[in-house]
Design a protein around this motif. Structure first.
Motif, PDB file in Angstrom:
ATOM      1  N   LYS A  95       0.925   9.913   7.741  1.00  0.00           N
ATOM      2  CA  LYS A  95       2.265  10.476   7.335  1.00  0.00           C
ATOM      3  C   LYS A  95       2.193  11.820   7.777  1.00  0.00           C
ATOM      4  O   LYS A  95       3.260  12.396   8.196  1.00  0.00           O
ATOM      5  CB  LYS A  95       2.552  10.390   5.762  1.00  0.00           C
ATOM      6  CG  LYS A  95       3.797  10.763   5.640  1.00  0.00           C
ATOM      7  CD  LYS A  95       3.964  11.145   4.042  1.00  0.00           C
ATOM      8  CE  LYS A  95       3.918   9.742   3.166  1.00  0.00           C
ATOM      9  NZ  LYS A  95       4.199   9.776   1.755  1.00  0.00           N
ATOM     10  N   THR A 142      -7.880   3.732   2.380  1.00  0.00           N
ATOM     11  CA  THR A 142      -6.797   3.367   2.948  1.00  0.00           C
ATOM     12  C   THR A 142      -5.599   4.384   2.737  1.00  0.00           C
ATOM     13  O   THR A 142      -4.762   5.020   3.265  1.00  0.00           O
ATOM     14  CB  THR A 142      -6.308   1.915   2.462  1.00  0.00           C
ATOM     15  OG1 THR A 142      -7.112   0.980   3.121  1.00  0.00           O
ATOM     16  CG2 THR A 142      -4.764   1.610   2.882  1.00  0.00           C
ATOM     17  N   LYS A 143      -5.588   4.579   1.192  1.00  0.00           N
ATOM     18  CA  LYS A 143      -4.584   5.827   0.574  1.00  0.00           C
ATOM     19  C   LYS A 143      -4.809   7.022   1.571  1.00  0.00           C
ATOM     20  O   LYS A 143      -3.548   7.609   1.910  1.00  0.00           O
ATOM     21  CB  LYS A 143      -4.822   5.928  -0.676  1.00  0.00           C
ATOM     22  CG  LYS A 143      -4.274   4.740  -1.841  1.00  0.00           C
ATOM     23  CD  LYS A 143      -4.389   5.281  -3.241  1.00  0.00           C
ATOM     24  CE  LYS A 143      -4.032   4.398  -3.968  1.00  0.00           C
ATOM     25  NZ  LYS A 143      -4.122   4.491  -5.464  1.00  0.00           N
ATOM     26  N   ALA A 144      -5.882   7.444   1.454  1.00  0.00           N
ATOM     27  CA  ALA A 144      -6.136   8.796   2.276  1.00  0.00           C
ATOM     28  C   ALA A 144      -5.793   8.616   3.807  1.00  0.00           C
ATOM     29  O   ALA A 144      -4.951   9.639   4.324  1.00  0.00           O
ATOM     30  CB  ALA A 144      -7.615   9.316   2.424  1.00  0.00           C
ATOM     31  N   ARG A 145      -5.819   7.494   4.337  1.00  0.00           N
ATOM     32  CA  ARG A 145      -5.664   7.578   5.830  1.00  0.00           C
ATOM     33  C   ARG A 145      -4.097   7.389   6.062  1.00  0.00           C
ATOM     34  O   ARG A 145      -3.581   7.762   6.933  1.00  0.00           O
ATOM     35  CB  ARG A 145      -6.514   6.402   6.488  1.00  0.00           C
ATOM     36  CG  ARG A 145      -7.874   6.632   6.754  1.00  0.00           C
ATOM     37  CD  ARG A 145      -8.741   5.659   7.190  1.00  0.00           C
ATOM     38  NE  ARG A 145     -10.030   6.157   7.486  1.00  0.00           N
ATOM     39  CZ  ARG A 145     -11.003   5.242   7.803  1.00  0.00           C
ATOM     40  NH1 ARG A 145     -10.805   3.972   7.966  1.00  0.00           N
ATOM     41  NH2 ARG A 145     -12.106   5.671   7.908  1.00  0.00           N
ATOM     42  N   LEU A 146      -3.544   6.848   5.006  1.00  0.00           N
ATOM     43  CA  LEU A 146      -2.060   6.497   5.129  1.00  0.00           C
ATOM     44  C   LEU A 146      -1.461   7.764   4.934  1.00  0.00           C
ATOM     45  O   LEU A 146      -0.513   8.447   5.648  1.00  0.00           O
ATOM     46  CB  LEU A 146      -1.352   5.797   3.839  1.00  0.00           C
ATOM     47  CG  LEU A 146      -1.672   4.202   4.297  1.00  0.00           C
ATOM     48  CD1 LEU A 146      -1.201   3.300   3.002  1.00  0.00           C
ATOM     49  CD2 LEU A 146      -0.728   3.756   5.433  1.00  0.00           C
ATOM     50  N   LYS A 147      -2.026   8.755   4.004  1.00  0.00           N
ATOM     51  CA  LYS A 147      -1.500  10.196   3.953  1.00  0.00           C
ATOM     52  C   LYS A 147      -1.833  11.153   5.273  1.00  0.00           C
ATOM     53  O   LYS A 147      -0.714  11.916   5.657  1.00  0.00           O
ATOM     54  CB  LYS A 147      -2.125  10.915   2.626  1.00  0.00           C
ATOM     55  CG  LYS A 147      -1.536  12.294   2.540  1.00  0.00           C
ATOM     56  CD  LYS A 147      -1.530  12.895   0.939  1.00  0.00           C
ATOM     57  CE  LYS A 147      -0.389  12.181  -0.038  1.00  0.00           C
ATOM     58  NZ  LYS A 147      -0.606  12.545  -1.460  1.00  0.00           N
ATOM     59  N   ALA A 192      -3.832   9.751  -3.400  1.00  0.00           N
ATOM     60  CA  ALA A 192      -4.628   9.841  -2.291  1.00  0.00           C
ATOM     61  C   ALA A 192      -5.466  10.930  -2.543  1.00  0.00           C
ATOM     62  O   ALA A 192      -5.127  11.934  -2.814  1.00  0.00           O
ATOM     63  CB  ALA A 192      -3.924   9.804  -0.723  1.00  0.00           C
ATOM     64  N   HIS A 205       0.909  -1.241   0.142  1.00  0.00           N
ATOM     65  CA  HIS A 205       0.087   0.039   0.106  1.00  0.00           C
ATOM     66  C   HIS A 205       0.878   1.464   0.029  1.00  0.00           C
ATOM     67  O   HIS A 205       2.058   1.315   0.821  1.00  0.00           O
ATOM     68  CB  HIS A 205      -0.847  -0.192   1.222  1.00  0.00           C
ATOM     69  CG  HIS A 205      -2.035  -0.993   1.381  1.00  0.00           C
ATOM     70  ND1 HIS A 205      -2.876  -0.880   0.495  1.00  0.00           N
ATOM     71  CD2 HIS A 205      -2.193  -2.219   2.030  1.00  0.00           C
ATOM     72  CE1 HIS A 205      -3.700  -1.964   0.722  1.00  0.00           C
ATOM     73  NE2 HIS A 205      -3.087  -2.919   1.775  1.00  0.00           N
ATOM     74  N   THR A 206       0.209   2.094  -0.800  1.00  0.00           N
ATOM     75  CA  THR A 206       0.923   3.617  -0.890  1.00  0.00           C
ATOM     76  C   THR A 206       0.140   4.724  -0.635  1.00  0.00           C
ATOM     77  O   THR A 206      -1.362   4.302  -0.798  1.00  0.00           O
ATOM     78  CB  THR A 206       1.846   3.808  -2.009  1.00  0.00           C
ATOM     79  OG1 THR A 206       1.169   4.083  -3.018  1.00  0.00           O
ATOM     80  CG2 THR A 206       2.859   2.658  -2.272  1.00  0.00           C
ATOM     81  N   ASP A 207       0.354   5.823  -0.574  1.00  0.00           N
ATOM     82  CA  ASP A 207      -0.483   7.001  -0.522  1.00  0.00           C
ATOM     83  C   ASP A 207      -0.449   7.725  -1.667  1.00  0.00           C
ATOM     84  O   ASP A 207      -0.973   8.695  -1.773  1.00  0.00           O
ATOM     85  CB  ASP A 207      -0.191   7.961   0.876  1.00  0.00           C
ATOM     86  CG  ASP A 207       1.044   8.681   0.554  1.00  0.00           C
ATOM     87  OD1 ASP A 207       1.732   8.655  -0.349  1.00  0.00           O
ATOM     88  OD2 ASP A 207       1.346   9.374   1.623  1.00  0.00           O
ATOM     89  N   VAL A 244      -7.735  13.081  -0.355  1.00  0.00           N
ATOM     90  CA  VAL A 244      -7.930  13.407   1.014  1.00  0.00           C
ATOM     91  C   VAL A 244      -9.389  14.126   1.253  1.00  0.00           C
ATOM     92  O   VAL A 244      -9.522  14.106   2.446  1.00  0.00           O
ATOM     93  CB  VAL A 244      -6.892  14.591   1.459  1.00  0.00           C
ATOM     94  CG1 VAL A 244      -5.355  13.897   1.536  1.00  0.00           C
ATOM     95  CG2 VAL A 244      -6.844  15.860   0.849  1.00  0.00           C
TER      96      VAL A 244
END
Length: 566
Positions: free
Chosen positions: A545, A537-542, A470, A465-467, A472
């Protein structure tokens, strides 16, 4: 900052309401933007209508018009407010508050803005490049630093960090008290211990000398490095050389202790240089020409009372030796006149509180603005272990050794604890609490928050997984928005800490930010294996971070590390 923008927005709206005659022409008070105590009242609030109401109604009565209520004044202002992207809702609430709620869509986009800002996030431009010197530490080089000096180091260094983040051009300085009789006694004490270790009678430690076991350790080091050569010299010559040896050993210890506390100076300034370079004679001439000196009891005195001080100070003792105060005069002349600092902050312990009036009088005598010198006074530290006060150091025998405590609980923990209380508060340092690796320990709680985010991001990478890409705008959960709101407070906290020289606000903010992240982590699954959740998931990873970045920035300002693993 948002507060300043909102203040300008409301001031302009008030001005428009007066021009459109929905409010009478009166002076508009300064618009104070505050945080409401209750969450349902929005993100910000101002009591401007309440502050204006008396003048408004006085003007209306003069014009023989009906008076208004604070609510009506508030509605007139809100009606003229310009629409801006960051404001979502504005309400007027009894008895006359204007409550402002930030736009949730705008809030979500700030995750990108925080990451784009990088290391500059949280910085503000209060100082506009003004040259300020923060002088802290500055303990006499006569032995190990005690834990009270640790509070001086932690507060002074964090103030310097905060002022730098607030746009000041900061120099960090350690003033080395290497002149005067205490250094002579230290040299003689070291010589006596050196002789004793070599079974040579040197007559015992002089009155007022240094008896701590650390002097014996230094003496053994001199023997290991240089052997018995000092025994072959006349005592006076050997003691003079030992003075410099002791100074070097003390400064080596001090530098190591400062580095251990993550304190790094731009300049180490020697008191002796004031005399070696002729500055002592120069400031004496200035004081004489200003008629600030007089003779009494065979000594030369500074007439501090004539300039607002509470008592006069000895400049030259009756034995012809300079007093301590004349070094302060020469040193501050050097700071302001020779080096051109626009603001100087001296960090001093509470035992120096009585020196403040004389320092202000000194500034007047030198033709300098007393307001440009800040004497920052902090209270002492009491060490507790299992509820009992720790009185003695294993090394020094007279005080609690800074190095000993740092070794016990860790320098990060020690520094955070020493910053976390307001400087004017007496503090108890509870070693039992400081050793705990639990949520009860605020340092552990904050650092664990950073390490937890790092762990989440590592796990996400391992799972592919990455952002990248993303969106937001998907961040709409209350806990997500609460975390973003808390991150956006950092510039305000930096400004508050800088304006009031109150670095404890940073420690409190760090705990609140960690708490907001832990709540988000509890309420929102960050990494999901469900393909349907790929975008959130991408948005929450960002978001994670960004939270990691803000936590690290806050810890760095405090001078504490941000661990990747715990």
């Amino acid at each position: 900052m948002i507060r300043e923008d909102l203040a300008a927005l409301i001031h302009n709206a008030t001005n428009k309401a007066q021009k459109k005659k929905s409010l009478p022409r009166t002076e508009i008070p300064a618009v104070l933007i505050e945080r409401p105590r209750r969450e349902e009242h929005g993100d910000y609030a101002t009591s401007l209508p309440l502050k204006m109401i008396a003048d408004v109604n006085r003007a209306l009565k003069t014009a023989e018009k009906r008076t208004l209520s604070p609510i009506q004044v508030g509605k007139s202002i809100v009606h003229r407010m310009e629409q801006v992207p960051y404001v979502g809702k504005v309400d007027v609430a009894p008895p006359g508050f204007i409550n402002i709620t930030l736009d949730e869509g705008w809030l979500a986009q700030q995750v990108e803005a925080i990451l784009d800002a990088g290391e500059s996030f949280g910085s503000v431009d209060l100082g506009q490049g003004k040259r300020v010197q923060v002088e802290y530490g500055s303990i006499n080089p006569t032995g190990p630093l005690h834990v009270g000096a640790g509070r001086n180091l932690a507060l002074g260094d964090t103030i310097a960090n905060v002022l730098e983040a607030a746009g000041y051009d900061v120099q960090r300085e350690y003033y080395i008290n290497d002149a005067g009789s205490q250094m002579e006694k230290l040299g003689e004490s070291l010589y006596v211990r050196y002789c004793e270790l070599l079974d040579h009678d040197a007559g015992g430690i002089p009155e007022g000398g240094y008896v701590g076991p650390y002097v014996i350790g230094w003496a053994q080091k001199v023997i290991d490095d240089e052997g018995e050569r000092y025994l072959d010299m006349p005592r006076e010559e050997a003691v003079a050389l030992m003075r410099d040896v002791a100074y070097g050993l003390a400064m080596e210890d001090i530098r190591q202790d400062c580095a251990r506390m993550n304190v790094h100076y731009d300049n180490w300034f020697s008191e002796r240089s004031l005399y070696d370079e002729g500055l002592f004679e120069h400031v004496m001439s200035i004081l004489r020409q200003g008629h600030h000196l007089y003779m009494a009891d065979g000594a030369v005195w500074f007439d501090a009372k004539a300039l607002g001080g509470d008592k006069n100070e000895v400049i030259i003792r009756s034995n012809g030796q300079p007093g301590y105060f004349v070094s302060d005069v020469a040193y501050h002349y050097n700071k302001f006149v020779q080096r051109g600092f626009e603001w100087v902050i001296d960090v001093w312990g509470a035992d120096h509180q009585g020196h403040v009036p004389r320092m202000k009088a000194m500034m007047v005598a030198l033709g300098l603005d007393p307001e440009k010198l800040t004497l920052y006074i902090y209270q002492m530290v009491t060490i507790l272990d299992l509820g009992e006060q720790v009185r003695l150091s294993k090394r020094a025998g007279t005080s609690v050794d800074l190095r000993e405590v740092a070794d016990d609980i860790g320098a990060d923990v020690l520094r955070f604890f020493l910053v976390a209380r307001a400087a004017d508060s007496q503090m108890d340092l509870d070693l039992g609490l400081a050793r705990q690796e639990s949520d009860e320990n605020p340092v552990y709680y904050v650092q664990y928050g950073h390490a937890r985010i790092a762990s989440i991001l590592r796990y996400a990478r391992e799972q592919g997984h990455t952002d990248e890409g993303a969106d937001v705008s998907l961040l709409t959960h209350p806990s997500e928005l609460a975390l973003i709101r808390k991150m956006l407070e950092l510039p305000e906290v930096v400004a508050l800490s800088a304006e009031n020289l109150a670095p404890h606000h940073l420690a409190h903010y760090a705990q609140d930010l960690a708490s907001a992240f832990h709540s988000f982590y509890r309420d929102c699954r960050v990494v999901s294996s469900d393909p349907a959740d790929a975008e959130i998931t991408k948005a929450r990873l960002k978001l994670a971070k960004a939270a990691k970045h803000v936590l690290a920035r806050t810890l760095t300002l405090i001078g504490v590390s941000a661990p990747e693993r715990m």
